[in-house]
Scaffold this motif. Structure first.
Motif, PDB file in Angstrom:
ATOM      1  N   GLU A  88     -22.222   2.444  -5.291  1.00  0.00           N
ATOM      2  CA  GLU A  88     -23.628   2.323  -5.663  1.00  0.00           C
ATOM      3  C   GLU A  88     -24.461   3.470  -5.103  1.00  0.00           C
ATOM      4  OE1 GLU A  88     -24.975  -1.544  -4.425  1.00  0.00           O
ATOM      5  OE2 GLU A  88     -23.578  -2.578  -5.768  1.00  0.00           O
ATOM      6  N   VAL A  89     -23.954   4.137  -4.036  1.00  0.00           N
ATOM      7  CA  VAL A  89     -24.757   5.172  -3.378  1.00  0.00           C
ATOM      8  C   VAL A  89     -24.125   6.557  -3.345  1.00  0.00           C
ATOM      9  CG1 VAL A  89     -26.014   3.495  -1.958  1.00  0.00           C
ATOM     10  CG2 VAL A  89     -23.925   4.533  -1.078  1.00  0.00           C
ATOM     11  N   CYS A  90     -22.802   6.653  -3.497  1.00  0.00           N
ATOM     12  CA  CYS A  90     -22.111   7.939  -3.354  1.00  0.00           C
ATOM     13  C   CYS A  90     -20.787   7.913  -4.119  1.00  0.00           C
ATOM     14  CB  CYS A  90     -21.720   8.189  -1.886  1.00  0.00           C
ATOM     15  SG  CYS A  90     -22.940   8.936  -0.848  1.00  0.00           S
ATOM     16  N   ASP A  91     -20.255   9.107  -4.354  1.00  0.00           N
ATOM     17  CA  ASP A  91     -18.864   9.188  -4.772  1.00  0.00           C
ATOM     18  C   ASP A  91     -18.007   8.703  -3.610  1.00  0.00           C
ATOM     19  OD1 ASP A  91     -19.422  10.219  -7.286  1.00  0.00           O
ATOM     20  OD2 ASP A  91     -18.999  12.292  -6.720  1.00  0.00           O
ATOM     21  N   VAL A  92     -16.760   8.350  -3.903  1.00  0.00           N
ATOM     22  CA  VAL A  92     -15.849   7.857  -2.875  1.00  0.00           C
ATOM     23  C   VAL A  92     -14.545   8.638  -2.932  1.00  0.00           C
ATOM     24  CG1 VAL A  92     -14.448   5.867  -2.135  1.00  0.00           C
ATOM     25  CG2 VAL A  92     -16.837   5.526  -2.811  1.00  0.00           C
ATOM     26  N   HIS A  93     -14.041   8.978  -1.764  1.00  0.00           N
ATOM     27  CA  HIS A  93     -12.682   9.489  -1.621  1.00  0.00           C
ATOM     28  C   HIS A  93     -11.875   8.394  -0.928  1.00  0.00           C
ATOM     29  CE1 HIS A  93     -13.650  14.091  -1.535  1.00  0.00           C
ATOM     30  NE2 HIS A  93     -14.030  13.502  -2.653  1.00  0.00           N
ATOM     31  N   VAL A  94     -10.716   8.076  -1.449  1.00  0.00           N
ATOM     32  CA  VAL A  94      -9.788   7.186  -0.759  1.00  0.00           C
ATOM     33  C   VAL A  94      -8.895   8.117   0.044  1.00  0.00           C
ATOM     34  CG1 VAL A  94      -7.944   5.500  -1.022  1.00  0.00           C
ATOM     35  CG2 VAL A  94      -9.916   5.451  -2.577  1.00  0.00           C
ATOM     36  N   SER A  95      -9.002   8.023   1.353  1.00  0.00           N
ATOM     37  CA  SER A  95      -8.254   8.953   2.209  1.00  0.00           C
ATOM     38  C   SER A  95      -7.198   8.193   3.005  1.00  0.00           C
ATOM     39  CB  SER A  95      -9.207   9.702   3.146  1.00  0.00           C
ATOM     40  OG  SER A  95      -9.884   8.824   4.006  1.00  0.00           O
ATOM     41  N   GLU A  96      -6.089   8.842   3.234  1.00  0.00           N
ATOM     42  CA  GLU A  96      -5.045   8.330   4.122  1.00  0.00           C
ATOM     43  C   GLU A  96      -4.438   7.001   3.662  1.00  0.00           C
ATOM     44  OE1 GLU A  96      -6.223   8.530   8.261  1.00  0.00           O
ATOM     45  OE2 GLU A  96      -7.556  10.207   7.848  1.00  0.00           O
ATOM     46  N   LEU A  97      -4.292   6.784   2.363  1.00  0.00           N
ATOM     47  CA  LEU A  97      -3.771   5.505   1.865  1.00  0.00           C
ATOM     48  C   LEU A  97      -2.323   5.301   2.282  1.00  0.00           C
ATOM     49  CD1 LEU A  97      -4.163   2.951   0.128  1.00  0.00           C
ATOM     50  CD2 LEU A  97      -3.446   4.309  -1.853  1.00  0.00           C
ATOM     51  N   ASP A  98      -2.074   4.215   2.975  1.00  0.00           N
ATOM     52  CA  ASP A  98      -0.726   3.738   3.270  1.00  0.00           C
ATOM     53  C   ASP A  98      -0.797   2.250   3.572  1.00  0.00           C
ATOM     54  OD1 ASP A  98      -1.626   3.542   5.940  1.00  0.00           O
ATOM     55  OD2 ASP A  98      -0.516   5.288   6.593  1.00  0.00           O
ATOM     56  N   PHE A  99       0.366   1.622   3.600  1.00  0.00           N
ATOM     57  CA  PHE A  99       0.450   0.174   3.819  1.00  0.00           C
ATOM     58  C   PHE A  99       1.404  -0.122   4.957  1.00  0.00           C
ATOM     59  CE2 PHE A  99      -0.838   0.691  -0.527  1.00  0.00           C
ATOM     60  CZ  PHE A  99      -1.838  -0.248  -0.667  1.00  0.00           C
ATOM     61  N   ASN A 100       1.043  -1.052   5.786  1.00  0.00           N
ATOM     62  CA  ASN A 100       1.956  -1.537   6.807  1.00  0.00           C
ATOM     63  C   ASN A 100       2.762  -2.654   6.148  1.00  0.00           C
ATOM     64  OD1 ASN A 100       3.271  -2.391   9.093  1.00  0.00           O
ATOM     65  ND2 ASN A 100       1.477  -2.114  10.395  1.00  0.00           N
ATOM     66  N   ALA A 101       3.778  -2.266   5.387  1.00  0.00           N
ATOM     67  CA  ALA A 101       4.583  -3.206   4.600  1.00  0.00           C
ATOM     68  C   ALA A 101       5.912  -3.475   5.292  1.00  0.00           C
ATOM     69  CB  ALA A 101       4.828  -2.623   3.206  1.00  0.00           C
ATOM     70  N   THR A 102       6.416  -4.691   5.150  1.00  0.00           N
ATOM     71  CA  THR A 102       7.672  -5.075   5.803  1.00  0.00           C
ATOM     72  C   THR A 102       8.895  -4.786   4.940  1.00  0.00           C
ATOM     73  OG1 THR A 102       7.387  -7.337   5.014  1.00  0.00           O
ATOM     74  CG2 THR A 102       6.573  -6.832   7.245  1.00  0.00           C
ATOM     75  N   SER A 103       8.698  -4.417   3.678  1.00  0.00           N
ATOM     76  CA  SER A 103       9.815  -4.045   2.812  1.00  0.00           C
ATOM     77  C   SER A 103       9.329  -3.012   1.798  1.00  0.00           C
ATOM     78  CB  SER A 103      10.379  -5.265   2.074  1.00  0.00           C
ATOM     79  OG  SER A 103       9.487  -5.678   1.053  1.00  0.00           O
ATOM     80  N   GLN A 104      10.264  -2.262   1.259  1.00  0.00           N
ATOM     81  CA  GLN A 104       9.909  -1.277   0.239  1.00  0.00           C
ATOM     82  C   GLN A 104       9.321  -1.976  -0.988  1.00  0.00           C
ATOM     83  OE1 GLN A 104      10.160   2.133   0.814  1.00  0.00           O
ATOM     84  NE2 GLN A 104       8.873   2.200  -0.994  1.00  0.00           N
ATOM     85  N   ASN A 105       9.855  -3.138  -1.302  1.00  0.00           N
ATOM     86  CA  ASN A 105       9.349  -3.915  -2.433  1.00  0.00           C
ATOM     87  C   ASN A 105       7.880  -4.309  -2.226  1.00  0.00           C
ATOM     88  OD1 ASN A 105       9.923  -5.008  -4.984  1.00  0.00           O
ATOM     89  ND2 ASN A 105      10.155  -7.058  -4.100  1.00  0.00           N
ATOM     90  N   ASP A 106       7.533  -4.751  -1.012  1.00  0.00           N
ATOM     91  CA  ASP A 106       6.144  -5.100  -0.709  1.00  0.00           C
ATOM     92  C   ASP A 106       5.227  -3.884  -0.811  1.00  0.00           C
ATOM     93  OD1 ASP A 106       6.813  -7.745  -0.302  1.00  0.00           O
ATOM     94  OD2 ASP A 106       6.736  -7.621   1.902  1.00  0.00           O
ATOM     95  N   ALA A 107       5.715  -2.747  -0.334  1.00  0.00           N
ATOM     96  CA  ALA A 107       4.922  -1.511  -0.413  1.00  0.00           C
ATOM     97  C   ALA A 107       4.688  -1.122  -1.867  1.00  0.00           C
ATOM     98  CB  ALA A 107       5.619  -0.378   0.334  1.00  0.00           C
ATOM     99  N   GLU A 108       5.735  -1.166  -2.674  1.00  0.00           N
ATOM    100  CA  GLU A 108       5.600  -0.797  -4.089  1.00  0.00           C
ATOM    101  C   GLU A 108       4.624  -1.731  -4.807  1.00  0.00           C
ATOM    102  OE1 GLU A 108       9.590  -0.686  -5.643  1.00  0.00           O
ATOM    103  OE2 GLU A 108      10.144   0.944  -4.282  1.00  0.00           O
ATOM    104  N   LYS A 109       4.703  -3.002  -4.513  1.00  0.00           N
ATOM    105  CA  LYS A 109       3.798  -3.972  -5.130  1.00  0.00           C
ATOM    106  C   LYS A 109       2.352  -3.684  -4.725  1.00  0.00           C
ATOM    107  CE  LYS A 109       2.849  -8.894  -5.543  1.00  0.00           C
ATOM    108  NZ  LYS A 109       2.792 -10.107  -4.785  1.00  0.00           N
ATOM    109  N   ALA A 110       2.134  -3.426  -3.427  1.00  0.00           N
ATOM    110  CA  ALA A 110       0.782  -3.138  -2.934  1.00  0.00           C
ATOM    111  C   ALA A 110       0.230  -1.864  -3.568  1.00  0.00           C
ATOM    112  CB  ALA A 110       0.788  -3.029  -1.410  1.00  0.00           C
ATOM    113  N   TYR A 111       1.053  -0.808  -3.617  1.00  0.00           N
ATOM    114  CA  TYR A 111       0.593   0.431  -4.266  1.00  0.00           C
ATOM    115  C   TYR A 111       0.220   0.171  -5.712  1.00  0.00           C
ATOM    116  CZ  TYR A 111       1.368   3.805  -0.550  1.00  0.00           C
ATOM    117  OH  TYR A 111       1.267   4.518   0.607  1.00  0.00           O
TER     118      TYR A 111
END
Length: 170
Positions: free
Chosen positions: A100-123
């Motif tokens: 609503e006030v500015c452009d946004v950059h999503v920086s440093e995206l990562d997940f503390n996932a317990t499995s590769q499958n969980d990480a892929e789903k979250a991404y």
């Protein structure tokens, strides 16, 4: 108001000055960005929006012989998240408020996932949501950058610091 700068100034003027001086010396095509972590927590979202409002409404002052206003172009969301927290909807709520006030950059995206499958789903879930606010978004402000934090799970900053547990952040 726990920072030493806040204690010295007694308000947000030190942040406003940072963006005023950056605007005085940075080329006009350089985006000035406020970068923060855990920005999707309700009170912190409110505090960031307050600071951005202070910057946007800061007065012009003379800097090196020129009249200069503070300028902010982008809010960056450092996105070290868990697969279950803050959740896509919690993250999206903060994102929409920032847009609503500015452009946004999503920086440093990562997940503390317990499995590769969980990480892929979250991404998949997050990237699908983020895409809605990219180039084709009808709002005045958009997500203009998404940066993944790292190139592989083994060299992620999370694994060496995760109590010996293997995680799948990337």
């Amino acid at each position: 108001g726990g920072s030493f700068w806040y204690q010295i100034y007694g308000n947000e003027e030190f942040i406003i000055n940072a963006f005023r001086f950056a605007n005085a010396y940075a080329p006009s095509d350089v985006k000035l960005c406020y970068n923060e972590y855990n920005e999707y927590m309700g009170t912190k979202t409110d505090a960031i929006l307050h600071v951005v409002d202070c910057i946007k409404n800061g007065s012009s002052q003379t800097v090196n012989g020129k009249t200069v206003s503070p300028r902010i172009d982008v809010i960056a969301m450092q996105s070290h998240v868990r697969t279950t927290w803050p959740g896509v909807s919690g993250y999206e709520n903060a994102l929409k408020r920032f847009l609503e006030v500015c452009d946004v950059h999503v920086s440093e995206l990562d997940f503390n996932a317990t499995s590769q499958n969980d990480a892929e789903k979250a991404y998949g879930e997050y990237l699908k949501m983020l895409k809605k606010y990219g180039k084709k978004y009808s709002g005045a402000h958009k997500i203009t950058s998404v940066t993944i934090w790292g190139i592989n799970n083994e060299s992620s900053w999370i694994n060496p610091n995760n109590d010996g547990k293997t995680t799948y952040p990337l």
